[in-house]
Design a protein around this motif. Sequence first.
Motif, PDB file in Angstrom:
ATOM      1  N   ARG A  51      30.077  52.717 -48.512  1.00 16.49           N
ATOM      2  CA  ARG A  51      31.060  52.428 -47.146  1.00 16.49           C
ATOM      3  C   ARG A  51      30.507  53.661 -46.477  1.00 16.49           C
ATOM      4  NH1 ARG A  51      35.694  52.212 -49.205  1.00 16.49           N
ATOM      5  NH2 ARG A  51      35.598  50.362 -49.840  1.00 16.49           N
ATOM      6  N   ASN A  52      30.429  54.545 -47.413  1.00 16.40           N
ATOM      7  CA  ASN A  52      30.511  56.103 -45.947  1.00 16.40           C
ATOM      8  C   ASN A  52      29.000  56.120 -45.987  1.00 16.40           C
ATOM      9  OD1 ASN A  52      32.679  57.275 -45.964  1.00 16.40           O
ATOM     10  ND2 ASN A  52      31.823  58.139 -47.508  1.00 16.40           N
ATOM     11  N   ARG A  53      27.988  55.571 -46.650  1.00 13.58           N
ATOM     12  CA  ARG A  53      26.238  54.910 -45.852  1.00 13.58           C
ATOM     13  C   ARG A  53      26.483  54.500 -45.034  1.00 13.58           C
ATOM     14  NH1 ARG A  53      21.606  52.913 -47.008  1.00 13.58           N
ATOM     15  NH2 ARG A  53      22.754  51.196 -47.954  1.00 13.58           N
ATOM     16  N   MET A  54      26.385  53.933 -45.047  1.00 16.37           N
ATOM     17  CA  MET A  54      26.599  52.319 -43.698  1.00 16.37           C
ATOM     18  C   MET A  54      27.395  52.736 -42.945  1.00 16.37           C
ATOM     19  SD  MET A  54      24.746  49.929 -45.744  1.00 16.37           S
ATOM     20  CE  MET A  54      24.922  49.525 -43.285  1.00 16.37           C
ATOM     21  N   HIS A  55      28.630  53.979 -43.036  1.00 20.36           N
ATOM     22  CA  HIS A  55      29.055  54.071 -41.649  1.00 20.36           C
ATOM     23  C   HIS A  55      28.102  55.337 -40.777  1.00 20.36           C
ATOM     24  CE1 HIS A  55      33.118  51.872 -42.253  1.00 20.36           C
ATOM     25  NE2 HIS A  55      33.291  52.212 -42.813  1.00 20.36           N
ATOM     26  N   ASN A  56      27.526  55.875 -42.108  1.00 18.35           N
ATOM     27  CA  ASN A  56      26.940  56.750 -41.018  1.00 18.35           C
ATOM     28  C   ASN A  56      25.378  55.923 -40.443  1.00 18.35           C
ATOM     29  OD1 ASN A  56      28.289  58.939 -41.948  1.00 18.35           O
ATOM     30  ND2 ASN A  56      27.051  59.143 -43.257  1.00 18.35           N
ATOM     31  N   ALA A  59      26.499  54.866 -36.844  1.00 16.98           N
ATOM     32  CA  ALA A  59      26.505  55.415 -36.271  1.00 16.98           C
ATOM     33  C   ALA A  59      25.161  55.801 -35.890  1.00 16.98           C
ATOM     34  CB  ALA A  59      27.556  56.544 -36.578  1.00 16.98           C
ATOM     35  N   ALA A  60      24.902  56.145 -36.604  1.00 19.26           N
ATOM     36  CA  ALA A  60      22.909  56.245 -36.135  1.00 19.26           C
ATOM     37  C   ALA A  60      21.906  55.134 -35.108  1.00 19.26           C
ATOM     38  CB  ALA A  60      22.406  57.060 -37.189  1.00 19.26           C
ATOM     39  N   LEU A  61      22.915  54.334 -35.863  1.00 15.67           N
ATOM     40  CA  LEU A  61      22.502  53.239 -34.939  1.00 15.67           C
ATOM     41  C   LEU A  61      23.195  52.710 -33.415  1.00 15.67           C
ATOM     42  CD1 LEU A  61      21.422  50.107 -37.785  1.00 15.67           C
ATOM     43  CD2 LEU A  61      19.813  51.594 -36.060  1.00 15.67           C
ATOM     44  N   ASP A  62      23.973  52.720 -33.310  1.00 14.43           N
ATOM     45  CA  ASP A  62      24.588  53.679 -32.009  1.00 14.43           C
ATOM     46  C   ASP A  62      24.377  53.611 -31.362  1.00 14.43           C
ATOM     47  OD1 ASP A  62      26.068  50.993 -32.483  1.00 14.43           O
ATOM     48  OD2 ASP A  62      28.100  51.963 -34.083  1.00 14.43           O
ATOM     49  N   ALA A  63      23.902  55.603 -31.320  1.00 15.16           N
ATOM     50  CA  ALA A  63      23.316  56.262 -31.204  1.00 15.16           C
ATOM     51  C   ALA A  63      22.163  56.312 -30.505  1.00 15.16           C
ATOM     52  CB  ALA A  63      23.491  57.929 -32.049  1.00 15.16           C
TER      53      ALA A  63
END
Length: 99
Positions: A51-56, A59-63
């Motif tokens: 879950r944390n990996r997917m959130h990260n 977030a990177a794709l959003d940036a």
Amino acid sequence: LPPAPGGRGLRRAEGKRRPGRSRGAPRAARTAETAQRIKRSRRLKANNRERNRMHNLNAALDALRDVLPTFPEDAKLTKIETLRFAHNYIWALTETLRL
């Protein structure tokens, strides 16, 4: 209390048991229950890591989406579209510099 035979520490007072131990459950049942608890704990930890990996990653794709020029401005690219667009955009910028 005097040391237990074999020199492994102090003896327990008669009639005292460790808290949390079930009295009548056979050893095999306890070990099976323990194995199930360990499995569940490991699965929960693995799920949290994923879950944390997917959130990260998200977030990177959003940036990355924030720095890519898109039309219209409010269009949200999919993950693969974002990566392909970024690749092509970097290639285009490189070609522009080369010329």
